[in-house]
Design a protein around this motif. Sequence first.
Motif, PDB file in Angstrom:
ATOM      1  N   ILE A 321      10.788 -17.019  -6.928  1.00  0.00           N
ATOM      2  CA  ILE A 321      10.577 -16.294  -8.040  1.00  0.00           C
ATOM      3  C   ILE A 321      10.013 -14.910  -7.949  1.00  0.00           C
ATOM      4  N   LEU A 322       9.115 -14.892  -6.908  1.00  0.00           N
ATOM      5  CA  LEU A 322       8.713 -13.515  -6.224  1.00  0.00           C
ATOM      6  C   LEU A 322       9.520 -12.682  -5.854  1.00  0.00           C
ATOM      7  N   VAL A 323      10.456 -13.063  -4.923  1.00  0.00           N
ATOM      8  CA  VAL A 323      11.684 -12.491  -4.401  1.00  0.00           C
ATOM      9  C   VAL A 323      12.730 -11.969  -5.390  1.00  0.00           C
ATOM     10  N   GLU A 324      12.965 -12.882  -6.327  1.00  0.00           N
ATOM     11  CA  GLU A 324      14.047 -12.446  -7.260  1.00  0.00           C
ATOM     12  C   GLU A 324      13.297 -11.274  -7.950  1.00  0.00           C
ATOM     13  N   ALA A 325      12.167 -11.255  -8.285  1.00  0.00           N
ATOM     14  CA  ALA A 325      11.386 -10.237  -9.360  1.00  0.00           C
ATOM     15  C   ALA A 325      11.625  -8.946  -8.397  1.00  0.00           C
ATOM     16  N   MET A 326      11.392  -8.912  -7.281  1.00  0.00           N
ATOM     17  CA  MET A 326      11.350  -7.817  -6.353  1.00  0.00           C
ATOM     18  C   MET A 326      12.790  -7.179  -6.221  1.00  0.00           C
ATOM     19  N   LYS A 327      13.717  -8.162  -6.235  1.00  0.00           N
ATOM     20  CA  LYS A 327      15.083  -7.566  -6.075  1.00  0.00           C
ATOM     21  C   LYS A 327      15.484  -6.792  -7.403  1.00  0.00           C
ATOM     22  N   ARG A 328      15.140  -7.562  -8.718  1.00  0.00           N
ATOM     23  CA  ARG A 328      15.090  -6.866  -9.766  1.00  0.00           C
ATOM     24  C   ARG A 328      14.305  -5.417 -10.004  1.00  0.00           C
ATOM     25  N   ALA A 329      13.376  -5.388  -9.534  1.00  0.00           N
ATOM     26  CA  ALA A 329      12.404  -4.216  -9.532  1.00  0.00           C
ATOM     27  C   ALA A 329      12.895  -3.043  -8.544  1.00  0.00           C
ATOM     28  N   GLY A 330      13.702  -3.515  -7.766  1.00  0.00           N
ATOM     29  CA  GLY A 330      14.234  -2.553  -6.815  1.00  0.00           C
ATOM     30  C   GLY A 330      13.055  -2.454  -5.513  1.00  0.00           C
ATOM     31  N   GLY A 331      12.209  -3.462  -5.313  1.00  0.00           N
ATOM     32  CA  GLY A 331      11.204  -3.164  -4.207  1.00  0.00           C
ATOM     33  C   GLY A 331       9.952  -3.785  -4.460  1.00  0.00           C
ATOM     34  N   PRO A 332       8.951  -3.349  -3.788  1.00  0.00           N
ATOM     35  CA  PRO A 332       7.596  -3.857  -4.063  1.00  0.00           C
ATOM     36  C   PRO A 332       6.673  -3.453  -5.109  1.00  0.00           C
ATOM     37  N   ASP A 333       7.193  -2.524  -5.910  1.00  0.00           N
ATOM     38  CA  ASP A 333       6.503  -1.873  -6.799  1.00  0.00           C
ATOM     39  C   ASP A 333       5.389  -2.805  -7.724  1.00  0.00           C
ATOM     40  N   LYS A 334       4.245  -2.831  -7.511  1.00  0.00           N
ATOM     41  CA  LYS A 334       3.420  -4.097  -8.178  1.00  0.00           C
ATOM     42  C   LYS A 334       3.594  -4.315  -9.577  1.00  0.00           C
ATOM     43  N   ALA A 335       3.556  -3.064 -10.161  1.00  0.00           N
ATOM     44  CA  ALA A 335       3.497  -3.235 -11.776  1.00  0.00           C
ATOM     45  C   ALA A 335       5.124  -3.693 -12.169  1.00  0.00           C
ATOM     46  N   LYS A 336       6.096  -3.109 -11.541  1.00  0.00           N
ATOM     47  CA  LYS A 336       7.312  -3.391 -11.880  1.00  0.00           C
ATOM     48  C   LYS A 336       7.812  -4.888 -11.385  1.00  0.00           C
ATOM     49  N   VAL A 337       7.082  -5.302 -10.246  1.00  0.00           N
ATOM     50  CA  VAL A 337       7.372  -6.757  -9.915  1.00  0.00           C
ATOM     51  C   VAL A 337       6.652  -7.679 -11.139  1.00  0.00           C
ATOM     52  N   ASP A 339       5.819  -7.188 -14.077  1.00  0.00           N
ATOM     53  CA  ASP A 339       6.862  -7.088 -15.321  1.00  0.00           C
ATOM     54  C   ASP A 339       8.065  -8.109 -15.115  1.00  0.00           C
ATOM     55  N   GLU A 340       8.815  -7.979 -13.797  1.00  0.00           N
ATOM     56  CA  GLU A 340       9.746  -8.831 -13.545  1.00  0.00           C
ATOM     57  C   GLU A 340       9.803 -10.474 -13.455  1.00  0.00           C
ATOM     58  N   ILE A 341       8.466 -10.693 -12.747  1.00  0.00           N
ATOM     59  CA  ILE A 341       7.861 -12.072 -12.739  1.00  0.00           C
ATOM     60  C   ILE A 341       7.838 -12.567 -14.281  1.00  0.00           C
ATOM     61  N   GLU A 342       7.343 -11.896 -14.933  1.00  0.00           N
ATOM     62  CA  GLU A 342       7.024 -12.442 -16.496  1.00  0.00           C
ATOM     63  C   GLU A 342       8.295 -12.277 -17.369  1.00  0.00           C
ATOM     64  N   LYS A 343       9.424 -11.849 -16.724  1.00  0.00           N
ATOM     65  CA  LYS A 343      11.064 -11.835 -17.192  1.00  0.00           C
ATOM     66  C   LYS A 343      11.368 -12.925 -16.622  1.00  0.00           C
ATOM     67  N   THR A 344      11.525 -13.697 -15.706  1.00  0.00           N
ATOM     68  CA  THR A 344      11.886 -15.006 -15.276  1.00  0.00           C
ATOM     69  C   THR A 344      12.442 -15.835 -16.224  1.00  0.00           C
ATOM     70  N   LYS A 345      13.674 -16.189 -16.398  1.00  0.00           N
ATOM     71  CA  LYS A 345      14.220 -17.030 -17.086  1.00  0.00           C
ATOM     72  C   LYS A 345      15.415 -17.893 -16.790  1.00  0.00           C
ATOM     73  N   ASN A 346      15.148 -19.119 -16.873  1.00  0.00           N
ATOM     74  CA  ASN A 346      16.074 -20.262 -16.435  1.00  0.00           C
ATOM     75  C   ASN A 346      16.060 -20.300 -14.896  1.00  0.00           C
ATOM     76  N   PHE A 347      15.163 -20.080 -14.184  1.00  0.00           N
ATOM     77  CA  PHE A 347      15.062 -20.237 -12.720  1.00  0.00           C
ATOM     78  C   PHE A 347      15.062 -21.609 -12.469  1.00  0.00           C
ATOM     79  N   MET A 348      15.956 -22.113 -11.686  1.00  0.00           N
ATOM     80  CA  MET A 348      15.928 -23.515 -11.357  1.00  0.00           C
ATOM     81  C   MET A 348      15.104 -23.825 -10.074  1.00  0.00           C
ATOM     82  N   GLY A 349      14.008 -24.283 -10.346  1.00  0.00           N
ATOM     83  CA  GLY A 349      13.109 -24.528  -9.115  1.00  0.00           C
ATOM     84  C   GLY A 349      12.944 -26.317  -8.906  1.00  0.00           C
ATOM     85  N   THR A 350      12.024 -26.280  -7.802  1.00  0.00           N
ATOM     86  CA  THR A 350      11.855 -27.920  -7.388  1.00  0.00           C
ATOM     87  C   THR A 350      10.892 -28.457  -8.348  1.00  0.00           C
ATOM     88  N   GLY A 351      10.164 -27.607  -9.393  1.00  0.00           N
ATOM     89  CA  GLY A 351       9.347 -28.083 -10.132  1.00  0.00           C
ATOM     90  C   GLY A 351      10.019 -28.162 -11.553  1.00  0.00           C
TER      91      GLY A 351
END
Length: 383
Positions: A321-337, A339-351
């Motif tokens: 979830i973190l890596v996908e958020a960083m990709k969408r944010a274009g890097g590790p900018d904390k505020a952007k990341v 925001d992108e974690i919070e926008k996670t949609k339909n992520f298929m995880g082990t849980g």
Amino acid sequence: MMSLVTRLLAAAAAMVLTMPLALAQAPIKIGAVLSVTGPASFLGDPEKKTLEMYIADINAKGGVAGRKLEAVIYDDVGDPNQARTFVTRLIEQDKVDALLAGSTTATALAMIPLAEEAGIPLINFAGAVQAVHPVKKWNFKTPHTDLMACEKIFEDMKKRNLTKIAVIAGADAFGKSMRDQCMTVNKKYGIEVLHEETYQPRDNDMTAQLTNIKGKAGVQAVLNPGFGQGPAIVTRNYKQLAIPHPLYQSHGVGSKQFIELATPAAAEGVRLPAAALLVADKLPDSDPQKKVVTEYKKTYEGKTGQPVSTFGGHMYDGLMILVEAMKRAGGPDKAKVRDEIEKTKNFMGTGGIVTMSPTDHLGLDLNAFRMLEIKNGDWTLVN
């Protein structure tokens, strides 16, 4: 011949040109404070192994936004005070870009305020609902909550016409929280709690408490909110006392280590809610989670030689979830990341399938839980 001034100007220009390249090549630092050793090592050890193996895999494939990932990991041995010390070090000295931290409820709750104050994304792995509710700006979580566990267990009890129960709960942060959460929803499912007992985290015999439960008239089932060695001891003592009622455990025992500590004979018939990961090979091909859980199980067991657990799965979900958020944010900018974690949609995880929002920093519903029963020393799906 080049003058001194000209040479200095040329050197300065070269530095300016190479600075962006140097910055681009700097690793993205992910800080982790986990209970790798100590009484909660069955949580933290698979989390650490999962983090290390998947960061190596991500780096081998090019990293994130053209930069490698670097994990900075500390072992809090399950101690909230050490957790606070290490997360402060990660933020202030190691200058990490994000945090994947908090194996237990107690350690996660110790770290969340520090992440909030620093304004750094934190994904934690605690079981209690307090680790994600009320929603805080920078804090997220991957494991199902204890409240969800209560509801899944009570659903199953209701189906079996088990309406009068006893509770024996651990006195640790998770045990207390799950007991309290269960007491807020039991009436919703028509469940009456006739008797309660508790035990301390370091107790090594619960015979006295269980004898009290065995002697309580009207009890039809027993629920044990807890994690660590406590539930395994409860399960062994339960069998020794030949208590005839069904025994339910929490999602805090979702690893083969619980069955081994309790012994397969004593654990026979125990039910608990857990992630699909524990029954990956038993899922029908039509199950949407089958691909991700079977691939994680194969990778983890192949590289570690150890049985998969839901706890390593929580780290896998958090990291991805973190890596996908960083990709969408274009890097590790904390505020952007964040925001992108919070926008996670339909992520298929082990849980389960994760969809977060500004009012939900977990993103799982009750359908993400599977009800399991232990049979012949292994997990089976309850239909």
